[in-house]
Motif scaffolding. Structure first.
Motif: not given
Length: 183
Positions: A11-19
């Motif tokens: 969940x929530x990786x490789x989007x928006x420059x984070x994680x």
């Protein structure tokens, strides 16, 4: 022990420059945990693998711990077996064959959900967008796509998702993960 195919949904990786979690490193990490047949799909945190024993919760915990150790940050992970993924795809209440894949999404949850959790969502005000619940899953029909969906925004509020992990995939990814876990 019986080897079973699983998908790990990060969940929530490789989007928006984070994680940032490069897929080659994720594959190596999963192989380092002793999993076989590791493959990834896209750059958004979808991996399939074969494990000898274990259950979804144990595998999830092992992967989350390994990711935090390797990358230095926590990532929520859901692990689901091949049979579950196929059952969710087969149970789709919307006419998936008649829709563009960008119009249909599945949100996978870490726990079972019921209608009471989403009672505050005014479904009529969101039409023609709509959603239906399934087995630890929510099917979302968004005719103009997820990015323009007002219903998706309502469904992803922290209040509605408190106490669980939720991660969404478009219909192309849903069906591709079924294929990859059944190869």
């Amino acid at each position: 022990m019986v080897n079973r195919r699983y998908a790990a949904l990060l969940r929530g990786i490789n989007v928006g420059g984070h994680k940032k979690v490069p897929m080659a490193r994720l594959r190596a990490l999963l192989e380092g945990l002793g999993y076989d047949g590791v493959r990834t799909h896209l750059q958004s945190g979808n991996a399939v693998f074969t494990a000898d024993g274990g259950d979804e919760e144990t595998l999830t915990a092992a992967i989350e711990q390994a990711i935090e150790k390797e990358f230095g940050f926590a990532v929520d992970v859901l692990v689901r077996d091949a049979a579950y993924l196929k059952a969710v795809a087969d149970a789709c209440p919307f006419p998936s064959a008649d829709l563009e894949p960008k119009q249909l999404h599945v949100t996978y949850f870490s726990v079972p959900v019921d209608e009471a959790r989403f009672a505050s969502v005014d479904r009529a005000a969101s039409l023609p967008e709509d959603f239906r619940l399934g087995d630890r899953a929510l099917y979302l029909y968004a005719p103009d796509g997820l990015g323009r969906s007002k219903l998706a925004a309502k469904l992803s509020t922290p209040a509605l998702n408190r106490g669980m992990i939720a991660t969404s995939r478009n219909w192309n990814t849903v069906t591709r993960l079924v294929e990859m876990t059944h190869d």
